[in-house]
Design a protein around this motif. Structure first.
Motif, PDB file in Angstrom:
ATOM      1  N   GLN A 127      29.474 -11.708 -57.687  1.00  0.00           N
ATOM      2  CA  GLN A 127      28.793 -12.237 -58.872  1.00  0.00           C
ATOM      3  C   GLN A 127      29.579 -13.346 -59.545  1.00  0.00           C
ATOM      4  O   GLN A 127      29.065 -14.000 -60.453  1.00  0.00           O
ATOM      5  N   SER A 146      28.809 -20.687 -65.082  1.00  0.00           N
ATOM      6  CA  SER A 146      28.896 -20.307 -63.677  1.00  0.00           C
ATOM      7  C   SER A 146      28.111 -21.236 -62.759  1.00  0.00           C
ATOM      8  O   SER A 146      26.900 -21.398 -62.916  1.00  0.00           O
ATOM      9  N   VAL A 201      25.499 -11.566 -66.475  1.00  0.00           N
ATOM     10  CA  VAL A 201      25.940 -10.319 -67.068  1.00  0.00           C
ATOM     11  C   VAL A 201      26.958  -9.634 -66.163  1.00  0.00           C
ATOM     12  O   VAL A 201      27.928  -9.053 -66.641  1.00  0.00           O
ATOM     13  N   ARG A 202      26.761  -9.724 -64.855  1.00  0.00           N
ATOM     14  CA  ARG A 202      27.676  -9.057 -63.940  1.00  0.00           C
ATOM     15  C   ARG A 202      28.893  -9.907 -63.597  1.00  0.00           C
ATOM     16  O   ARG A 202      29.680  -9.549 -62.752  1.00  0.00           O
ATOM     17  N   ASN A 203      29.053 -11.038 -64.224  1.00  0.00           N
ATOM     18  CA  ASN A 203      30.223 -11.851 -63.975  1.00  0.00           C
ATOM     19  C   ASN A 203      31.213 -11.630 -65.107  1.00  0.00           C
ATOM     20  O   ASN A 203      30.948 -11.989 -66.244  1.00  0.00           O
ATOM     21  N   LEU A 231      27.545 -20.713 -59.677  1.00  0.00           N
ATOM     22  CA  LEU A 231      26.701 -19.874 -58.836  1.00  0.00           C
ATOM     23  C   LEU A 231      25.346 -19.678 -59.500  1.00  0.00           C
ATOM     24  O   LEU A 231      24.301 -19.791 -58.863  1.00  0.00           O
ATOM     25  N   GLU A 285      21.952 -10.714 -62.902  1.00  0.00           N
ATOM     26  CA  GLU A 285      22.805 -10.640 -61.725  1.00  0.00           C
ATOM     27  C   GLU A 285      24.036 -11.505 -61.828  1.00  0.00           C
ATOM     28  O   GLU A 285      25.138 -11.068 -61.551  1.00  0.00           O
ATOM     29  N   TYR A 286      23.858 -12.764 -62.187  1.00  0.00           N
ATOM     30  CA  TYR A 286      25.001 -13.673 -62.070  1.00  0.00           C
ATOM     31  C   TYR A 286      25.725 -13.952 -63.371  1.00  0.00           C
ATOM     32  O   TYR A 286      26.793 -14.534 -63.353  1.00  0.00           O
ATOM     33  N   GLN A 291      34.715 -22.115 -57.690  1.00  0.00           N
ATOM     34  CA  GLN A 291      34.801 -21.909 -59.130  1.00  0.00           C
ATOM     35  C   GLN A 291      35.434 -20.555 -59.419  1.00  0.00           C
ATOM     36  O   GLN A 291      35.164 -19.584 -58.720  1.00  0.00           O
ATOM     37  N   TYR A 292      36.235 -20.476 -60.461  1.00  0.00           N
ATOM     38  CA  TYR A 292      36.891 -19.236 -60.885  1.00  0.00           C
ATOM     39  C   TYR A 292      37.920 -18.713 -59.878  1.00  0.00           C
ATOM     40  O   TYR A 292      38.300 -17.550 -59.931  1.00  0.00           O
TER      41      TYR A 292
END
Lengths: 161, 149
Positions: A107, B127, B114-116, B129, B111-112, A113-114
């Motif tokens: 996720q 993000s 809250v779960r990050n 992603l 998904e991307y 990135q990161y």
């Protein structure tokens, strides 16, 4: 479906909490090392417990390679719902476990990135592996590296006494 | 006459009014004000419309504000129980988008974001992603066509 995220959210909070606790120190590197080892120790204890639970009905393992295979297949799939994708060894005590889609990193990003933050989220899992091996009688040193998320490699070096 | 349907842009606001995300795909005309002012304007309008609708509704309100349309575009709105507001501007050929917006929330935001663990809730979404998945999702919609009307 919701069950998967329970551990994920808890893990996220554990990492955040450990870093917040140590944030007062001025030395960034020292602080990072302390946080990573705290997380790794937590994983160690959890790994020890988990492996007892998972192997209670299994026969004894033939050799180290067998242990590693168990780790890659059954242990990993019970915890992360998938197996390790690739296991390599030099047959002299060093093993590299590669997970191309590590559950705790998917996720975050699917590339670069990161990347600097990724090690924080791998420390606990390194401890898991080390704890599991320790309770099976193998002392080891486990490190993780990640160059392209969500794929990562765990390197296990078995310590021969 | 071929019906061309397209998505113009998308805004995501949190419950405090901060704009978490904005993307555009086919916007021909800008608002003429800074982005910050635009977000404030959009949020202010949503807030006013929601309160207007609940007051002036001649019947018991079910879903509340769904969409409004002008002669050139249609604005679709969806608000989640946690206060996240999604606004999608499309052209007129597009039917009700509530499900799409709901999908964007559940399969992309939850998904991307809250779960990050590195995405702080309440701050604008960084993000990559999330942005790339959102982009592919919008482009894959049946009513998204690159040639805009």
């Amino acid at each position: 479906m919701a069950d998967d995220v329970l551990f994920e959210f808890l893990h996220m909070e554990i990492v955040a909490h450990v870093y917040k606790e140590h944030a007062t120190r001025e030395d960034i590197d020292k602080e990072r090392v302390t946080c990573v080892s705290t997380l790794e120790l937590m994983g160690f204890r959890v790994g020890q417990g988990l492996i007892e639970r998972f192997t209670k009905d299994c026969p004894t393992f033939k050799d180290d390679l067998d242990v590693m295979k168990f780790l890659c297949k059954d242990f990993w799939s019970t915890i992360f719902r998938k197996q390790i994708d690739n296991l390599r060894t030099n047959h002299q005590g060093t093993y590299v476990l590669q997970d191309n889609k590590f559950a705790l990193l998917t996720q975050l990003s699917s590339g670069k990135q990161y990347l600097e933050e990724a090690p924080k989220y791998l420390a606990f899992s390194c401890g898991l592996i080390r704890g599991a091996l320790s309770n099976l009688g193998l002392e080891s040193v486990v490190t993780a590296e990640v160059s392209l998320m969500p794929s990562c490699k765990f390197q296990v070096v078995i310590q021969k006494l | 006459m071929i019906e061309r349907m397209t998505v113009h842009n998308l805004y995501i606001f949190d419950r405090n009014g901060s704009c978490l995300h904005y993307s555009e795909w086919n916007r021909k005309k800008q608002a003429g004000i800074s982005k910050e002012e635009e977000f404030k304007l959009m949020y202010g309008m949503l807030f006013s419309i929601r309160s207007f609708i609940s007051k002036m509704s001649p019947l018991d309100m079910k879903d509340g504000f769904l969409a409004f349309q002008t002669s050139r575009y249609k604005l679709h709105y969806y608000e989640t129980p946690t206060g996240i507001k999604l606004v999608l501007n499309t052209d007129l050929g597009v039917p009700n988008c509530r499900d799409t917006l709901q999908q964007i929330y559940s399969t992309l935001y939850v998904e991307y974001i809250v779960r990050n663990p590195l995405c702080v809730l309440g701050e604008s979404l960084q993000s990559d992603l999330f942005s790339s998945k959102l982009d592919s999702f919008i482009r894959a919609l049946p009513f998204f066509s690159v040639r805009a009307a």
